[in-house]
Design a protein around this motif. Structure first.
Motif, short mmCIF file in Angstrom:
data_model
loop_
_atom_site.label_atom_id
_atom_site.label_comp_id
_atom_site.label_asym_id
_atom_site.label_seq_id
_atom_site.Cartn_x
_atom_site.Cartn_y
_atom_site.Cartn_z
N TRP A 153 -62.76 9.74 36.16
CA TRP A 153 -61.87 9.84 35.01
C TRP A 153 -60.90 8.67 34.93
O TRP A 153 -60.63 8.00 35.91
N PHE A 154 -60.40 8.44 33.73
CA PHE A 154 -59.21 7.62 33.54
C PHE A 154 -58.43 8.26 32.40
O PHE A 154 -58.97 9.03 31.59
N ILE A 214 -64.92 10.72 25.73
CA ILE A 214 -63.49 10.50 25.47
C ILE A 214 -62.90 11.79 24.90
O ILE A 214 -63.38 12.30 23.88
N ASP A 215 -61.88 12.31 25.57
CA ASP A 215 -61.19 13.50 25.09
C ASP A 215 -60.02 13.05 24.22
O ASP A 215 -58.95 12.69 24.72
N GLY A 254 -69.43 9.74 23.72
CA GLY A 254 -69.10 10.95 22.99
C GLY A 254 -67.59 11.05 22.84
O GLY A 254 -66.86 10.89 23.82
N ILE A 255 -67.12 11.33 21.63
CA ILE A 255 -65.68 11.35 21.36
C ILE A 255 -65.31 12.72 20.81
O ILE A 255 -65.59 13.05 19.66
N ARG A 270 -68.64 9.30 32.78
CA ARG A 270 -67.22 8.98 32.91
C ARG A 270 -66.41 9.75 31.88
O ARG A 270 -66.91 10.04 30.78
N LEU A 271 -65.17 10.05 32.21
CA LEU A 271 -64.29 10.81 31.32
C LEU A 271 -63.02 10.02 31.06
O LEU A 271 -62.34 9.60 31.99
N GLY A 272 -62.72 9.79 29.78
CA GLY A 272 -61.46 9.17 29.39
C GLY A 272 -60.63 10.17 28.61
O GLY A 272 -61.15 10.87 27.73
N VAL A 273 -59.35 10.26 28.93
CA VAL A 273 -58.48 11.27 28.33
C VAL A 273 -57.24 10.60 27.74
O VAL A 273 -56.55 9.84 28.42
N ILE A 274 -56.97 10.89 26.47
CA ILE A 274 -55.74 10.43 25.83
C ILE A 274 -54.71 11.54 26.03
O ILE A 274 -54.89 12.66 25.56
N ILE A 275 -53.63 11.24 26.76
CA ILE A 275 -52.73 12.31 27.22
C ILE A 275 -51.30 12.23 26.70
O ILE A 275 -50.46 13.00 27.14
#
Length: 217
Positions: A152-153, A67-68, A4-5, A99-104
């Motif tokens: 998370w990453f 993915i956030d 999910g994006i 799992r959670l991926g975050v573009i920060i």
């Protein structure tokens, strides 16, 4: 893999969606406007049409990975929504298998002189007009480091993050990186490559990494 994006029709999110599709995964763009998303991703794109702040635990845990890729424009007075949304997602994903991926963003990376990039940005004339997004993305990084019950990453681009194709990338950790010509750049395509590589072969568990474009031979 079901991915999910959030913000799947945005600059980074759309690249992640297309790369996931190319690799045979099952991406879903989580968006507020179906017509806009179809204009970016194609009429047959898989969508979940829902505001990010209305996503439930059931919505999120239907995916293997979320993915956030949420973003507001530079200069927006709503920059705080970056952190607000992340805290909500983390709350819903605590003690789950998703799992959670975050573009920060890049502002929390360290420059060669040892200072955070944010310090250099804050010294730029006129920064008051656009610093909200970089500042709130540093808050996201600080917040994530407190979380020990979500898988998370986080990933940061380089100083220049722009639309562009996938080619190849150089992996980094906490520092701004420069190529042989002194450029600190990353394309959306190479960001997507790095994220999908991490999803397929997890190596950054509750860690942030960064990537830059690999120079052409």
């Amino acid at each position: 893999m079901k991915i999910g994006i959030i913000g799947g029709n945005g600059k980074a999110g759309a690249a992640v969606y297309q790369e996931a599709l190319k690799r045979g995964h099952q991406p879903t763009a989580i968006v507020r406007n179906a017509a806009k998303a179809q204009g970016v991703l194609g009429a047959d794109a898989t969508l979940l049409v829902k505001d990010g702040f209305e996503l439930t635990r059931e919505d999120l845990t239907a995916f293997d990975v979320v993915i956030d890729a949420f973003g507001v424009p530079m200069g927006s007075p709503l920059a705080y929504l970056h952190l607000d949304l992340l805290t909500r997602i983390v709350h819903e994903l605590r003690e789950t298998q998703t799992r959670l991926g975050v573009i920060i963003g890049a502002a929390s990376l360290t420059m060669p002189d040892g200072r955070p990039l944010l310090d250099h940005l804050m010294a730029t004339p006129g920064h008051e007009d656009w610093i909200g997004v970089p500042l709130n993305q540093t808050y996201e990084h600080a917040f994530l480091q407190m979380i020990d019950n979500v898988d998370w990453f986080a990933v940061s681009p380089q100083r220049e993050f722009k639309l562009g194709p996938a080619s190849s990338y150089v992996m980094g950790d906490q520092k701004v990186m420069f190529d042989a010509d002194g450029r600190s750049e990353l394309t959306t395509g190479n960001m997507a490559l790095a994220i999908l590589d991490e999803l397929e072969t997890p190596t950054h568990i509750r860690q942030r990494f960064t990537v830059r474009n690999q120079e052409a031979d």
